[in-house]
Design an enzyme around this catalytic site. Structure first.
Site, PDB file in Angstrom:
ATOM      1  N   HIS A  70       0.809  -1.219   0.000  1.00  0.00           N
ATOM      2  CA  HIS A  70       0.000   0.000   0.000  1.00  0.00           C
ATOM      3  C   HIS A  70       0.842   1.269   0.000  1.00  0.00           C
ATOM      4  CE1 HIS A  70       0.393  -0.022   4.519  1.00  0.00           C
ATOM      5  NE2 HIS A  70       0.391   1.269   4.313  1.00  0.00           N
ATOM      6  N   ASP A 115      -0.772  -7.567   1.432  1.00  0.00           N
ATOM      7  CA  ASP A 115      -0.142  -6.239   1.456  1.00  0.00           C
ATOM      8  C   ASP A 115       1.379  -6.384   1.576  1.00  0.00           C
ATOM      9  OD1 ASP A 115       0.298  -3.539   1.561  1.00  0.00           O
ATOM     10  OD2 ASP A 115      -0.551  -3.256   3.573  1.00  0.00           O
ATOM     11  N   SER A 213       4.476   1.881   8.290  1.00  0.00           N
ATOM     12  CA  SER A 213       4.033   0.953   7.255  1.00  0.00           C
ATOM     13  C   SER A 213       5.210   0.328   6.522  1.00  0.00           C
ATOM     14  CB  SER A 213       3.173   1.671   6.223  1.00  0.00           C
ATOM     15  OG  SER A 213       1.870   1.819   6.681  1.00  0.00           O
TER      16      SER A 213
END
Length: 256
Positions: A70, A115, A213
């Protein structure tokens, strides 16, 4: 940065709020890259002139970084650079241009399933005490509930806060899959078998957050997770969600 679920007013429906290109460890403490030499800061640029830390990753070998899909959707490789060998998000170490971004072919932008991504460096990533490949979980890696794991990153130390310039780390614990799944159903989130939940369940105050992330989650110095998404950060009821590395071992090895 980590994607967060936002509650829609007066109902339990939720949406994945795609963040700005930036996301910190909540409740942790500062550390050094010598303690976590596989960690890397991934730098993003809107204008191809100024680059700043926006996601994290783990060194796989002399050319590849493991991170979250992402972070990179819709981006050309030249918008990202890779900093290795530095405790600091935006200085020190060695900065590499990105030659290629490899997104998992089954990545789902709605549910954030699968992801996972790999960045290929345009230059060789030298190995030393500050930059060293991580060990990743094998396909049969046994990770029980309530196991101590460590998250690292340069992300926000609280929801909505700025990122941390110095690398931080935090000990959290793995969360039972069914428990995590039922909690996230309350707010419209989907927990698949490709996901791994971690946090301090029913206590809160410890978590990955925006800017973390793509960063690694370690169990006994083995990367078992890649920071993906969550309901805000460090909430007692909702743990953080990672991509479960053991579900992607073959794909990682084939593309690294």
């Amino acid at each position: 940065m980590r994607v967060t679920l936002a509650l829609v007013a007066l109902c339990l429906a939720s949406v994945a709020a795609l963040p700005e290109k930036q996301q910190r460890i909540v409740g942790g403490s500062v550390t050094t890259i010598e303690q976590w030499p596989s960690g890397s800061a991934l730098l993003y640029s809107w204008n191809l002139v100024t680059y700043s830390q926006a996601c994290g990753g783990a060194i796989l070998n002399t050319r590849s970084i493991l991170s979250a899909a992402h972070c990179f959707i819709g981006d050309a490789a030249n918008r990202w650079r890779i900093r290795t060998g530095s405790t600091w998000a935006n200085s020190g170490g060695v900065v590499h241009n990105t030659a290629l971004i490899i997104i998992h072919p089954s990545y789902n932008t709605r549910t954030l399933d699968n992801d996972i991504a790999i960045l290929r460096s345009a230059t060789t990533i030298a190995q030393n005490n500050q930059a060293r490949p991580a060990s990743i979980a094998g396909a049969n890696y046994n990770l029980a509930d309530n196991q101590a794991v460590w998250a690292i990153g340069w992300g926000a130390t609280c929801p909505g806060c700025a990122g941390s310039e110095q690398l931080r780390h935090i000990q959290i614990w793995t969360v039972n899959q069914n428990t995590c799944r039922s909690r996230y159903l309350e707010v419209g989130g989907t927990i698949t078998d490709n996901m791994l939940c971690s946090g301090w369940l029913d206590v809160g105050g410890r978590d990955q957050c925006q800017g973390d992330s793509g960063g690694p989650l370690f169990h006994n110095n083995v990367v078992v997770g890649v920071c993906s998404w969550g309901q805000s950060c460090a909430l007692a009821r909702y743990p953080g969600v990672n991509a479960r590395v053991s579900r992607f071992t073959a794909w990682i090895q084939a593309n690294a």
